[in-house]
Motif scaffolding. Sequence first.
Motif, PDB file in Angstrom:
ATOM      1  N   PRO A 157       3.679  -3.977  11.675  1.00 57.35           N
ATOM      2  CA  PRO A 157       3.569  -5.401  11.342  1.00 57.35           C
ATOM      3  C   PRO A 157       2.284  -5.636  10.546  1.00 57.35           C
ATOM      4  N   PRO A 158       2.218  -6.748   9.822  1.00 59.81           N
ATOM      5  CA  PRO A 158       1.068  -7.012   8.952  1.00 59.81           C
ATOM      6  C   PRO A 158      -0.292  -6.914   9.648  1.00 59.81           C
ATOM      7  N   PHE A 159      -0.410  -7.341  10.907  1.00 61.92           N
ATOM      8  CA  PHE A 159      -1.730  -7.299  11.542  1.00 61.92           C
ATOM      9  C   PHE A 159      -2.193  -5.857  11.774  1.00 61.92           C
ATOM     10  N   ILE A 160      -1.267  -4.934  12.045  1.00 59.34           N
ATOM     11  CA  ILE A 160      -1.657  -3.525  12.206  1.00 59.34           C
ATOM     12  C   ILE A 160      -1.886  -2.902  10.833  1.00 59.34           C
ATOM     13  N   GLN A 161      -1.084  -3.256   9.842  1.00 58.05           N
ATOM     14  CA  GLN A 161      -1.341  -2.777   8.477  1.00 58.05           C
ATOM     15  C   GLN A 161      -2.734  -3.193   8.025  1.00 58.05           C
TER      16      GLN A 161
ATOM     17  N   ASN B 255       6.279  10.243  -1.444  1.00 56.63           N
ATOM     18  CA  ASN B 255       5.638   8.943  -1.627  1.00 56.63           C
ATOM     19  C   ASN B 255       6.012   8.076  -0.442  1.00 56.63           C
ATOM     20  N   VAL B 256       5.016   7.359   0.105  1.00 57.77           N
ATOM     21  CA  VAL B 256       5.246   6.475   1.247  1.00 57.77           C
ATOM     22  C   VAL B 256       4.773   5.071   0.897  1.00 57.77           C
ATOM     23  N   ASN B 257       5.667   4.105   1.076  1.00 58.74           N
ATOM     24  CA  ASN B 257       5.326   2.696   0.913  1.00 58.74           C
ATOM     25  C   ASN B 257       5.137   2.127   2.314  1.00 58.74           C
ATOM     26  N   PHE B 258       3.902   1.803   2.666  1.00 60.04           N
ATOM     27  CA  PHE B 258       3.603   1.340   4.015  1.00 60.04           C
ATOM     28  C   PHE B 258       4.118  -0.067   4.278  1.00 60.04           C
ATOM     29  N   ASP B 259       4.255  -0.877   3.243  1.00 59.38           N
ATOM     30  CA  ASP B 259       4.742  -2.248   3.431  1.00 59.38           C
ATOM     31  C   ASP B 259       6.216  -2.274   3.834  1.00 59.38           C
ATOM     32  N   THR B 260       7.005  -1.375   3.248  1.00 65.28           N
ATOM     33  CA  THR B 260       8.448  -1.368   3.508  1.00 65.28           C
ATOM     34  C   THR B 260       8.876  -0.274   4.481  1.00 65.28           C
ATOM     35  N   GLY B 261       8.034   0.743   4.653  1.00 67.32           N
ATOM     36  CA  GLY B 261       8.397   1.883   5.486  1.00 67.32           C
ATOM     37  C   GLY B 261       9.277   2.886   4.766  1.00 67.32           C
ATOM     38  N   VAL B 262       9.451   2.740   3.465  1.00 65.46           N
ATOM     39  CA  VAL B 262      10.295   3.653   2.707  1.00 65.46           C
ATOM     40  C   VAL B 262       9.512   4.923   2.371  1.00 65.46           C
TER      41      VAL B 262
ATOM     42  N   MET C 190       0.842  -1.174   0.000  1.00 69.08           N
ATOM     43  CA  MET C 190       0.000   0.000   0.000  1.00 69.08           C
ATOM     44  C   MET C 190       0.895   1.248   0.000  1.00 69.08           C
ATOM     45  N   ASN C 191       0.534   2.231  -0.810  1.00 71.72           N
ATOM     46  CA  ASN C 191       1.282   3.475  -0.931  1.00 71.72           C
ATOM     47  C   ASN C 191       0.356   4.676  -0.811  1.00 71.72           C
ATOM     48  N   THR C 192       0.945   5.819  -0.511  1.00 66.82           N
ATOM     49  CA  THR C 192       0.262   7.100  -0.655  1.00 66.82           C
ATOM     50  C   THR C 192       1.277   8.089  -1.187  1.00 66.82           C
ATOM     51  N   GLU C 193       0.761   9.111  -1.868  1.00 69.75           N
ATOM     52  CA  GLU C 193       1.630  10.122  -2.438  1.00 69.75           C
ATOM     53  C   GLU C 193       0.921  11.459  -2.409  1.00 69.75           C
ATOM     54  N   GLY C 194       1.642  12.496  -1.998  1.00 67.95           N
ATOM     55  CA  GLY C 194       1.033  13.814  -1.991  1.00 67.95           C
ATOM     56  C   GLY C 194       1.981  14.891  -1.539  1.00 67.95           C
ATOM     57  N   LYS C 195       1.450  16.097  -1.482  1.00 65.81           N
ATOM     58  CA  LYS C 195       2.260  17.243  -1.051  1.00 65.81           C
ATOM     59  C   LYS C 195       2.278  17.302   0.474  1.00 65.81           C
ATOM     60  N   VAL C 196       3.301  17.967   0.981  1.00 65.34           N
ATOM     61  CA  VAL C 196       3.561  17.998   2.418  1.00 65.34           C
ATOM     62  C   VAL C 196       3.021  19.271   3.062  1.00 65.34           C
ATOM     63  N   PHE C 197       2.391  19.066   4.206  1.00 67.65           N
ATOM     64  CA  PHE C 197       2.045  20.129   5.141  1.00 67.65           C
ATOM     65  C   PHE C 197       2.926  19.909   6.355  1.00 67.65           C
TER      66      PHE C 197
ATOM     67  N   ARG D 268      -2.188   5.320  19.362  1.00 66.22           N
ATOM     68  CA  ARG D 268      -3.172   4.235  19.462  1.00 66.22           C
ATOM     69  C   ARG D 268      -4.486   4.604  18.780  1.00 66.22           C
ATOM     70  N   ASN D 269      -4.948   5.847  18.981  1.00 65.19           N
ATOM     71  CA  ASN D 269      -6.189   6.282  18.347  1.00 65.19           C
ATOM     72  C   ASN D 269      -6.068   6.294  16.826  1.00 65.19           C
ATOM     73  N   ALA D 270      -4.897   6.654  16.309  1.00 69.09           N
ATOM     74  CA  ALA D 270      -4.700   6.649  14.860  1.00 69.09           C
ATOM     75  C   ALA D 270      -4.892   5.238  14.301  1.00 69.09           C
ATOM     76  N   ILE D 271      -4.303   4.257  14.952  1.00 64.86           N
ATOM     77  CA  ILE D 271      -4.483   2.873  14.507  1.00 64.86           C
ATOM     78  C   ILE D 271      -5.952   2.475  14.630  1.00 64.86           C
ATOM     79  N   ASN D 272      -6.581   2.825  15.747  1.00 67.16           N
ATOM     80  CA  ASN D 272      -7.981   2.448  15.967  1.00 67.16           C
ATOM     81  C   ASN D 272      -8.916   2.974  14.894  1.00 67.16           C
ATOM     82  N   ILE D 273      -8.642   4.158  14.347  1.00 63.92           N
ATOM     83  CA  ILE D 273      -9.541   4.712  13.326  1.00 63.92           C
ATOM     84  C   ILE D 273      -8.991   4.522  11.908  1.00 63.92           C
ATOM     85  N   GLY D 274      -7.802   3.927  11.774  1.00 63.63           N
ATOM     86  CA  GLY D 274      -7.261   3.605  10.460  1.00 63.63           C
ATOM     87  C   GLY D 274      -6.491   4.732   9.789  1.00 63.63           C
ATOM     88  N   LEU D 275      -5.859   5.605  10.575  1.00 59.86           N
ATOM     89  CA  LEU D 275      -5.014   6.660  10.011  1.00 59.86           C
ATOM     90  C   LEU D 275      -3.572   6.167   9.979  1.00 59.86           C
ATOM     91  N   PRO D 276      -2.965   6.076   8.796  1.00 56.29           N
ATOM     92  CA  PRO D 276      -1.563   5.653   8.734  1.00 56.29           C
ATOM     93  C   PRO D 276      -0.633   6.702   9.336  1.00 56.29           C
TER      94      PRO D 276
END
Length: 159
Positions: A142-146, A119-126, A1-8, A93-101
């Motif tokens: 880890p995969p269960f939190i992803q 660009n962020v690759n969530f699988d590798t952390g790059v 899973m990836n995301t890409e965008g401009k930075v704030f 913890r709240n970020a994980i609970n509501i699904g915010l990477p």
Amino acid sequence: MNTEGKVFKYPDNVDTDVIIPARYLNTPNAKELALHCMEDIDTEFVKNVEAGDVMVAGWNFGCGSSREHAPLVIKTCGTGVVIAKSFARIFYRNAINIGLPILECEEAAEEISANDKVNVNFDTGVITNLTTGKTYKAQPFPPFIQNIIAKGGLLASLK
């Protein structure tokens, strides 16, 4: 899973009352709340944020009260990920609970600038700063939190 965008970009110790001011917490509607995300520190944020954009911050992001509203409004605005030097534990913890990477990466948080494209690759952390070409390595979840994040949060992942 990836995301890409401009930075704030934001400083150290951004608290939950800055992320979503308490004066707006009289509505349970996340979209209404999101209209006020970051307004006390960045009046242009909600006007300019687009799906996949990236928040980058310093130490102790999300300190303050334990309300889940803070990561919820960030996610509802379309933010794809928050990268910080560190997160307040309850926000984490709240970020994980509501699904915010979220990712902790001190070097990336220090060096990435506002308006860079990332660009962020969530699988590798790059984390790749597409503006400068520099890459950073965060510890991926880890995969269960992803899985929790990918499904939109803890409750959604249990269904």
